[in-house]
Design a protein around this motif. Structure first.
Motif, short mmCIF file in Angstrom:
data_model
loop_
_atom_site.label_atom_id
_atom_site.label_comp_id
_atom_site.label_asym_id
_atom_site.label_seq_id
_atom_site.Cartn_x
_atom_site.Cartn_y
_atom_site.Cartn_z
N HIS A 105 10.19 5.36 0.08
CA HIS A 105 9.49 4.59 1.11
C HIS A 105 8.10 5.16 1.37
CE1 HIS A 105 12.58 1.81 2.17
NE2 HIS A 105 13.43 2.72 2.64
N ILE A 106 8.00 6.48 1.49
CA ILE A 106 6.71 7.10 1.76
C ILE A 106 5.75 6.85 0.60
CG2 ILE A 106 5.53 9.34 1.98
CD1 ILE A 106 7.73 10.17 3.90
N GLY A 107 6.27 6.88 -0.62
CA GLY A 107 5.42 6.57 -1.77
C GLY A 107 4.85 5.16 -1.69
N ARG A 108 5.66 4.22 -1.25
CA ARG A 108 5.19 2.84 -1.15
C ARG A 108 4.25 2.64 0.04
NH1 ARG A 108 11.08 0.23 -2.83
NH2 ARG A 108 10.84 0.65 -5.07
N ARG A 130 2.19 4.92 1.00
CA ARG A 130 0.92 5.46 0.51
C ARG A 130 0.17 4.44 -0.34
NH1 ARG A 130 3.18 11.49 -1.11
NH2 ARG A 130 2.35 12.60 0.72
N VAL A 131 0.90 3.69 -1.16
CA VAL A 131 0.25 2.66 -1.97
C VAL A 131 -0.46 1.65 -1.07
CG1 VAL A 131 0.67 0.72 -3.53
CG2 VAL A 131 1.79 2.92 -3.94
N ALA A 132 0.14 1.37 0.08
CA ALA A 132 -0.43 0.38 0.99
C ALA A 132 -1.61 0.91 1.79
CB ALA A 132 0.65 -0.14 1.95
N ILE A 133 -1.56 2.17 2.23
CA ILE A 133 -2.57 2.63 3.21
C ILE A 133 -3.53 3.69 2.69
CG2 ILE A 133 -0.94 2.12 5.08
CD1 ILE A 133 -0.68 5.20 5.46
N LYS A 178 -2.40 8.66 -5.21
CA LYS A 178 -2.02 9.90 -5.90
C LYS A 178 -2.69 11.13 -5.30
CE LYS A 178 -0.90 7.72 -10.31
NZ LYS A 178 -1.18 7.68 -11.78
N SER A 179 -3.70 10.91 -4.47
CA SER A 179 -4.35 12.01 -3.75
C SER A 179 -4.40 11.63 -2.27
CB SER A 179 -5.75 12.26 -4.29
OG SER A 179 -5.73 12.58 -5.66
N PRO A 180 -3.25 11.58 -1.61
CA PRO A 180 -3.18 11.05 -0.24
C PRO A 180 -3.92 11.91 0.77
CG PRO A 180 -1.10 12.08 -0.86
CD PRO A 180 -1.93 12.03 -2.10
#
Length: 214
Positions: A181-184, A186-189, A194-196
């Motif tokens: 969930h956190i990976g997804r 990150r994709v959104a926001i 890959k470098s959050p």
């Protein structure tokens, strides 16, 4: 602490007032039966302090059965009131409800803003630079739980518990896939998933939602 809160305790009125002045907590859990003062007097002393500490929400706790104490406390402006004995889960639920009410009052639109990121609690919407970002219900709950605790390192268990809303609202889907969930999210926001820079991994500990963002 297991529910994701930072706790500071004090056993006397004088120590509690000193701690409140020093740290300006998000909420005060005030026992009315203190060894060195009446809890209602402590409440009045808190409200008399200048600045944000004078407006901090107070949840009163007492073993007294007299409803007069409850009436007086609420009339003075207490956020809520819990009588002993109580179920710890009820206390946790009341704490969370109080913090949600205060957050809603402090921002009429109930929007959390971190730089270009906006999280609308009422509409359950997320925007980045004005563009809507699509998240599932689980993902929004996780993001909101972290955004309401910016700068705090949260374990996976703490994030799950906060996202559920109460300890008894068990959801196996959250438990099994928190990292997914956190990976997804990150994709959104994130500008660079890959470098959050908004949701940061703390190795061996969990995740932290950045308090300062661009």
């Amino acid at each position: 602490r297991a529910a994701g809160f930072e706790i500071e305790t004090a056993g006397t009125a004088s120590a509690g007032l000193a701690a409140a002045k020093r740290s300006t907590p998000d909420l005060v859990l005030l026992d009315l039966m203190l060894p060195d003062a009446d809890g209602l007097d402590v409440f009045r002393a808190l409200r008399a302090l200048p600045g944000p500490i004078g407006q901090v929400p107070v949840l009163m706790l007492t073993a007294k059965g007299d409803p007069t104490d409850r009436v007086v406390g609420l009339e003075l402006g207490a956020e809520d009131y819990v009588a002993k004995p109580f179920d710890p889960r009820e206390l946790l639920a009341r704490i969370r409800r109080s913090l949600r009410r205060v957050g809603s009052r402090s921002d009429g639109a109930s929007v959390l803003r971190f730089g270009r990121l906006e999280i609308d609690r009422d509409a359950r919407m997320v925007r980045l630079s004005g563009d809507d970002k699509i998240l599932t219900g689980h993902q929004f709950a996780i993001l909101l739980a972290m955004a309401e605790r910016p700068g705090r390192v949260l374990t996976r268990e703490q994030i799950i518990d906060a996202a559920r809303g109460s300890p008894q609202d068990y959801d196996a889907a959250l438990d099994r896939s928190i990292d997914v969930h956190i990976g997804r999210i990150r994709v959104a926001i994130e500008d660079e998933p890959k470098s959050p820079r908004r949701i940061i991994t703390v190795r061996g500990a969990g995740y932290v939602f950045a308090k300062v963002q661009d």
